[in-house]
Design a protein around this motif. Structure first.
Motif, short mmCIF file in Angstrom:
data_model
loop_
_atom_site.label_atom_id
_atom_site.label_comp_id
_atom_site.label_asym_id
_atom_site.label_seq_id
_atom_site.Cartn_x
_atom_site.Cartn_y
_atom_site.Cartn_z
N THR A 25 -36.15 -24.52 31.09
CA THR A 25 -36.39 -25.29 29.86
C THR A 25 -37.50 -24.76 28.97
N HIS A 26 -38.35 -23.87 29.50
CA HIS A 26 -39.49 -23.43 28.69
C HIS A 26 -40.02 -22.08 29.18
N TYR A 27 -40.79 -21.46 28.31
CA TYR A 27 -41.55 -20.26 28.66
C TYR A 27 -43.02 -20.65 28.82
N THR A 28 -43.63 -20.18 29.88
CA THR A 28 -45.06 -20.38 30.10
C THR A 28 -45.81 -19.19 29.51
N VAL A 29 -46.85 -19.47 28.74
CA VAL A 29 -47.56 -18.41 28.03
C VAL A 29 -49.07 -18.53 28.26
N TYR A 30 -49.69 -17.42 28.66
CA TYR A 30 -51.14 -17.31 28.64
C TYR A 30 -51.50 -16.61 27.33
N LEU A 31 -52.18 -17.31 26.45
CA LEU A 31 -52.47 -16.83 25.10
C LEU A 31 -53.96 -16.60 24.95
N ALA A 38 -53.06 -11.97 21.69
CA ALA A 38 -52.24 -11.28 22.69
C ALA A 38 -51.81 -12.32 23.70
N SER A 39 -50.73 -12.05 24.41
CA SER A 39 -50.26 -13.05 25.37
C SER A 39 -49.50 -12.41 26.51
N ARG A 40 -49.37 -13.17 27.56
CA ARG A 40 -48.49 -12.81 28.68
C ARG A 40 -47.56 -13.99 28.90
N CYS A 41 -46.28 -13.71 28.74
CA CYS A 41 -45.25 -14.74 28.89
C CYS A 41 -44.57 -14.59 30.24
#
Length: 240
Positions: free
Chosen positions: A145-151, A115-118
């Motif tokens: 430039t990017h997406y930060t993701v907590y995975l 699961a993640s929070r983007c």
């Protein structure tokens, strides 16, 4: 006589509490209805408010809301105290959800529960037009430039190769660089962390780390290239 006075006092306190709670409940319901009505008019969809807060000592009341047909797209809506306008980040969270769903599917293909929070991290708050976007067109239009993701991953018998395969596949599908902070949890911790992610759109690393992951790693993925090798990730995962 003292006992009678005490009983009367307790009854009055109970009644006062009930009245106060009833009044607060009505205020909250009215606020939720007003916000959902404004969002429906703005986007042509039905919405459900699941939590309200920040009513006192702030510039606005903050609600957590999701579209009626998809409770996984949880976003924040605020009533500005000065203007009365409803401000929200629905469009941004719709795009973030595409990234999250792509990652989830990529890990499932590799036999991993994830699961993640983007989120999009920019210097200034995005002023987003009401359009339909893919993660790539959203990035191109608003110049980040990017997406930060907590995975978060559930511990299992998978390898570092499986993890990197999943993030590469997701990155190829999304078409934008992913900056990932990854955490691995045993069953109970994973379930608790997923619950937090599903109920809190503005989850933080501090909240995730408080649930005590058994391992963690960072990886940037862009155009099929990862910033960490399989051997390095194996060591991080305790697989070496």
């Amino acid at each position: 006589m003292k006992k009678i006075i005490m009983k009367v006092g307790l009854i009055i306190m109970a009644l006062t509490t009930m009245v106060t709670m009833s009044a607060c409940s009505k205020i909250n319901n009215d606020t939720a209805n007003d916000v959902c009505s404004a969002l429906s008019e703005k986007y042509g969809e039905s919405f459900v408010a699941v939590k309200i807060g920040d009513r006192f000592n702030t510039d606005s009341a903050k609600l957590y809301v999701h579209p009626a047909d998809n409770e996984d797209i949880l976003f924040t809506a605020r009533i500005n105290k000065d203007t009365g306008a409803v401000e929200d980040n629905y469009i941004e969270e719709k795009v973030n959800y595409q990234v999250e769903d792509t990652l989830k599917n990529a890990f499932e293909l590799n036999g991993i529960s994830a699961a993640s929070r983007c989120m999009v991290v920019t210097r200034d708050t995005l002023s987003v037009e009401t359009e339909e976007y893919t993660p790539q067109t959203f990035s191109e239009k608003y110049g980040f430039t990017h997406y930060t993701v907590y995975l978060v991953l559930k511990d299992g018998t998978y390898t570092a190769h499986d993890v990197l395969n999943a993030v590469k596949f997701a990155n190829d599908t999304i078409g934008v660089k992913l900056v990932i902070a990854g955490y691995v949890f045993e069953d109970d911790g994973y379930s608790k962390c997923v619950s937090e992610i599903q109920s809190t759109p503005d989850i933080s690393i501090t909240m995730i780390e408080a649930i005590s992951p058994i391992s963690s790693f960072d990886v940037n993925v862009e155009q099929g290239m990862c910033s960490i090798t399989e051997d390095e990730l194996s060591e991080k995962l305790g697989r070496s």
